[in-house]
Design a protein around this motif. Structure first.
Motif, PDB file in Angstrom:
ATOM      1  N   GLU A   7      51.090  78.960  59.333  1.00  0.00           N
ATOM      2  CA  GLU A   7      52.174  77.970  59.323  1.00  0.00           C
ATOM      3  C   GLU A   7      53.519  78.542  59.761  1.00  0.00           C
ATOM      4  O   GLU A   7      54.300  77.874  60.438  1.00  0.00           O
ATOM      5  CB  GLU A   7      52.305  77.348  57.925  1.00  0.00           C
ATOM      6  N   ASP A   8      53.780  79.792  59.348  1.00  0.00           N
ATOM      7  CA  ASP A   8      55.043  80.440  59.732  1.00  0.00           C
ATOM      8  C   ASP A   8      55.167  80.551  61.245  1.00  0.00           C
ATOM      9  O   ASP A   8      56.201  80.211  61.829  1.00  0.00           O
ATOM     10  CB  ASP A   8      55.128  81.857  59.139  1.00  0.00           C
ATOM     11  N   ILE A   9      54.089  81.060  61.856  1.00  0.00           N
ATOM     12  CA  ILE A   9      54.089  81.252  63.309  1.00  0.00           C
ATOM     13  C   ILE A   9      54.235  79.897  64.004  1.00  0.00           C
ATOM     14  O   ILE A   9      55.015  79.746  64.945  1.00  0.00           O
ATOM     15  CB  ILE A   9      52.772  81.931  63.769  1.00  0.00           C
ATOM     16  N   VAL A  10      53.499  78.905  63.493  1.00  0.00           N
ATOM     17  CA  VAL A  10      53.544  77.569  64.091  1.00  0.00           C
ATOM     18  C   VAL A  10      54.973  77.030  64.079  1.00  0.00           C
ATOM     19  O   VAL A  10      55.463  76.511  65.090  1.00  0.00           O
ATOM     20  CB  VAL A  10      52.579  76.613  63.351  1.00  0.00           C
ATOM     21  N   SER A  11      55.675  77.190  62.946  1.00  0.00           N
ATOM     22  CA  SER A  11      57.038  76.624  62.895  1.00  0.00           C
ATOM     23  C   SER A  11      57.981  77.421  63.789  1.00  0.00           C
ATOM     24  O   SER A  11      58.884  76.851  64.406  1.00  0.00           O
ATOM     25  CB  SER A  11      57.549  76.529  61.450  1.00  0.00           C
ATOM     26  N   GLN A  12      57.763  78.753  63.897  1.00  0.00           N
ATOM     27  CA  GLN A  12      58.597  79.549  64.813  1.00  0.00           C
ATOM     28  C   GLN A  12      58.396  79.121  66.265  1.00  0.00           C
ATOM     29  O   GLN A  12      59.348  78.994  67.029  1.00  0.00           O
ATOM     30  CB  GLN A  12      58.241  81.032  64.706  1.00  0.00           C
ATOM     31  N   ILE A  13      57.137  78.927  66.639  1.00  0.00           N
ATOM     32  CA  ILE A  13      56.858  78.546  68.034  1.00  0.00           C
ATOM     33  C   ILE A  13      57.410  77.150  68.325  1.00  0.00           C
ATOM     34  O   ILE A  13      58.011  76.923  69.376  1.00  0.00           O
ATOM     35  CB  ILE A  13      55.342  78.604  68.343  1.00  0.00           C
ATOM     36  N   ARG A  14      57.216  76.233  67.359  1.00  0.00           N
ATOM     37  CA  ARG A  14      57.777  74.886  67.546  1.00  0.00           C
ATOM     38  C   ARG A  14      59.271  74.958  67.820  1.00  0.00           C
ATOM     39  O   ARG A  14      59.800  74.241  68.668  1.00  0.00           O
ATOM     40  CB  ARG A  14      57.548  74.051  66.276  1.00  0.00           C
ATOM     41  N   GLU A  15      59.941  75.862  67.089  1.00  0.00           N
ATOM     42  CA  GLU A  15      61.383  76.001  67.246  1.00  0.00           C
ATOM     43  C   GLU A  15      61.740  76.494  68.649  1.00  0.00           C
ATOM     44  O   GLU A  15      62.618  75.929  69.299  1.00  0.00           O
ATOM     45  CB  GLU A  15      61.903  76.964  66.180  1.00  0.00           C
ATOM     46  N   VAL A  16      61.048  77.563  69.128  1.00  0.00           N
ATOM     47  CA  VAL A  16      61.389  78.061  70.471  1.00  0.00           C
ATOM     48  C   VAL A  16      60.972  77.058  71.547  1.00  0.00           C
ATOM     49  O   VAL A  16      61.622  76.943  72.581  1.00  0.00           O
ATOM     50  CB  VAL A  16      60.799  79.462  70.796  1.00  0.00           C
ATOM     51  N   PHE A  17      59.907  76.323  71.297  1.00  0.00           N
ATOM     52  CA  PHE A  17      59.453  75.339  72.294  1.00  0.00           C
ATOM     53  C   PHE A  17      60.425  74.161  72.416  1.00  0.00           C
ATOM     54  O   PHE A  17      60.358  73.398  73.378  1.00  0.00           O
ATOM     55  CB  PHE A  17      58.045  74.839  71.973  1.00  0.00           C
ATOM     56  N   GLU A  18      61.328  74.007  71.426  1.00  0.00           N
ATOM     57  CA  GLU A  18      62.343  72.959  71.570  1.00  0.00           C
ATOM     58  C   GLU A  18      63.257  73.233  72.755  1.00  0.00           C
ATOM     59  O   GLU A  18      63.898  72.336  73.282  1.00  0.00           O
ATOM     60  CB  GLU A  18      63.166  72.836  70.276  1.00  0.00           C
TER      61      GLU A  18
END
Lengths: 147, 60
Positions: A7-18
């Motif tokens: 979940e941590d990685i997923v939320s980090q990637i979602r953030e950079v993908f913004e």
């Protein structure tokens, strides 16, 4: 099957993908036989692509889709090509991944997606001019390890 | 990305493709092979050094 990305990685990637600008389309090539990492690499690609609506994925097989593989110079499985769609046409960006981008290579993969999305290599003006001036093909194979 | 018609850059996971890594004498990473062995650049070198490596390989 459990997720490869926590979940941590997923939320980090979602953030950079913004910060993604233009859409990026990933061509994945697997192989039915003698491919230890195909399953995992495909799952990783699917999990990453799901994190932005600007990302899309086509899954192909090196043998079953041999003609397409040749058209994109794909000869290894698992393999990926970063492209984008212009109208219905796939535009090749000349970026390939052979093998699963795990460990350190995972962040390179995410960075490459961002670069591809910006349609900007980030290279110097001199390097860009040199690359544009090429009259013969150049193939770069960067050997890396996941650790 | 600057010239996809002419340039293809491939990340190769060396442990998954050991034969290719051996063929090009890869002993440390990152190791960049240019035009199937015409040139090699070892290490995470500055951009200009990679350009020089490509220019040298094109003369071979």
């Amino acid at each position: 099957m459990s997720n490869l990305l926590n979940e941590d990685i997923v939320s980090q990637i979602r953030e950079v993908f913004e910060k993604m600008d233009q859409p990026v389309h990933v061509l994945f090539f697997g192989a039915a036989q003698n491919c230890e990492y195909c399953g995992e690499a495909r799952q990783l690609a699917e999990e990453v692509i799901a994190l932005s609506d600007k990302l899309s994925l086509d899954v192909h097989d090196l043998d079953a889709d041999a003609e397409l593989a040749r058209a994109y110079n794909m000869d290894k499985a698992p393999g990926m090509a970063l492209t984008y769609k212009d109208g219905g046409q796939i535009v090749d960006l000349g970026i390939r991944y052979a093998g699963i981008p795990s460990g350190h290579e995972f962040s390179s993969f995410i960075q490459d997606i961002l670069l591809a999305s910006g349609r900007d290599s980030g290279l110097s003006a001199a390097t860009r001019a040199f690359l544009k001036s090429l009259t013969a093909p150049v193939s770069l194979q960067v050997f890396v390890t996941p650790t | 990305m600057e010239n996809p018609q002419m340039v293809c850059a491939e990340m190769v996971e060396a442990t998954e493709f050991p034969e290719l890594a051996n063929q090009f004498g890869v002993s440390g990473v990152p190791h960049t092979t240019i035009n199937n062995g015409k040139g090699h650049v070892v290490g995470a070198v500055p951009e200009g050094d990679l350009v020089l490596g490509i220019q040298k390989a094109l003369l071979n």
